[in-house]
Design a protein around this motif. Structure first.
Motif, PDB file in Angstrom:
ATOM      1  N   SER A  79       0.841  -1.204   0.000  1.00 52.34           N
ATOM      2  CA  SER A  79       0.000   0.000   0.000  1.00 52.34           C
ATOM      3  C   SER A  79       0.875   1.253   0.000  1.00 52.34           C
ATOM      4  O   SER A  79       2.079   1.173   0.233  1.00 52.34           O
ATOM      5  N   HIS A 108      -0.814   4.645   4.664  1.00 58.73           N
ATOM      6  CA  HIS A 108      -2.212   4.279   4.415  1.00 58.73           C
ATOM      7  C   HIS A 108      -2.489   2.812   4.721  1.00 58.73           C
ATOM      8  O   HIS A 108      -3.541   2.284   4.355  1.00 58.73           O
ATOM      9  N   ASP A 126      -5.746   2.218   6.660  1.00 55.81           N
ATOM     10  CA  ASP A 126      -6.919   2.477   5.816  1.00 55.81           C
ATOM     11  C   ASP A 126      -7.196   1.264   4.930  1.00 55.81           C
ATOM     12  O   ASP A 126      -8.337   0.813   4.811  1.00 55.81           O
ATOM     13  N   VAL A 127      -6.139   0.757   4.305  1.00 51.55           N
ATOM     14  CA  VAL A 127      -6.282  -0.402   3.422  1.00 51.55           C
ATOM     15  C   VAL A 127      -6.739  -1.617   4.225  1.00 51.55           C
ATOM     16  O   VAL A 127      -7.656  -2.329   3.819  1.00 51.55           O
ATOM     17  N   SER A 132      -8.411  -1.770   6.969  1.00 52.12           N
ATOM     18  CA  SER A 132      -9.808  -1.592   7.358  1.00 52.12           C
ATOM     19  C   SER A 132     -10.750  -1.964   6.213  1.00 52.12           C
ATOM     20  O   SER A 132     -11.763  -2.629   6.414  1.00 52.12           O
ATOM     21  N   GLU A 133     -10.412  -1.549   5.005  1.00 45.35           N
ATOM     22  CA  GLU A 133     -11.245  -1.875   3.834  1.00 45.35           C
ATOM     23  C   GLU A 133     -11.180  -3.363   3.507  1.00 45.35           C
ATOM     24  O   GLU A 133     -12.185  -3.966   3.135  1.00 45.35           O
ATOM     25  N   LEU A 134      -9.998  -3.947   3.635  1.00 47.68           N
ATOM     26  CA  LEU A 134      -9.859  -5.380   3.375  1.00 47.68           C
ATOM     27  C   LEU A 134     -10.763  -6.195   4.287  1.00 47.68           C
ATOM     28  O   LEU A 134     -11.412  -7.142   3.843  1.00 47.68           O
ATOM     29  N   LYS A 162     -13.531  -5.598   5.469  1.00 46.28           N
ATOM     30  CA  LYS A 162     -14.955  -5.484   5.131  1.00 46.28           C
ATOM     31  C   LYS A 162     -15.390  -6.542   4.124  1.00 46.28           C
ATOM     32  O   LYS A 162     -16.577  -6.767   3.929  1.00 46.28           O
ATOM     33  N   ILE A 163     -14.422  -7.199   3.476  1.00 47.17           N
ATOM     34  CA  ILE A 163     -14.728  -8.225   2.472  1.00 47.17           C
ATOM     35  C   ILE A 163     -14.973  -9.542   3.208  1.00 47.17           C
ATOM     36  O   ILE A 163     -14.109 -10.021   3.949  1.00 47.17           O
ATOM     37  N   GLN A 190     -12.021  -6.444  -6.121  1.00 43.63           N
ATOM     38  CA  GLN A 190     -12.210  -5.800  -4.820  1.00 43.63           C
ATOM     39  C   GLN A 190     -10.897  -5.313  -4.225  1.00 43.63           C
ATOM     40  O   GLN A 190     -10.735  -4.117  -3.999  1.00 43.63           O
ATOM     41  N   ILE A 198      -9.168  -1.120  -4.020  1.00 41.67           N
ATOM     42  CA  ILE A 198      -9.167  -0.345  -2.779  1.00 41.67           C
ATOM     43  C   ILE A 198      -8.189   0.815  -2.929  1.00 41.67           C
ATOM     44  O   ILE A 198      -7.060   0.634  -3.426  1.00 41.67           O
ATOM     45  N   ASN A 199      -8.620   2.002  -2.519  1.00 38.80           N
ATOM     46  CA  ASN A 199      -7.736   3.171  -2.579  1.00 38.80           C
ATOM     47  C   ASN A 199      -6.447   2.891  -1.820  1.00 38.80           C
ATOM     48  O   ASN A 199      -6.486   2.316  -0.733  1.00 38.80           O
TER      49      ASN A 199
END
Length: 81
Positions: A10, A14, A17-18, A20-22, A24-25, A59, A63-64
């Motif tokens: 990443s 960040h 942040d990454v 946290s998004e991961l 969610k999957i 997905q 991710i940003n």
């Protein structure tokens, strides 16, 4: 059940942040920060290798702040307890 491990690189500062998004999957069972060339170690459990490929390409890579991924596929014959 198919299992794969993904190494995620990443953008600097960040990583959380990454991660946290991961997490969610649904198919991502673990995501841990690491030191070294890659920033996050991810475990995916899915119904098929095709589903794993779609999770990674549609997905995770979208991710940003994700710069790159490397996928480590588990050898099915060695995935037994």
């Amino acid at each position: 059940m198919e299992i794969a491990y993904v190494l995620v690189k990443s953008e600097m500062a960040h990583e959380m942040d990454v991660m946290s998004e991961l997490l969610k999957i649904d198919q991502i069972k673990e995501a841990k920060g690491t030191f070294g060339m890659y920033d996050i170690f991810v475990k995916i459990e899915a119904n098929s290798s095709l589903e794993i490929a779609e999770i990674i390409t549609k997905q995770i890579r979208k991710i940003n702040h994700v710069l790159s991924t490397i996928t480590l596929s588990v050898i099915p014959e060695q995935n037994k307890k």
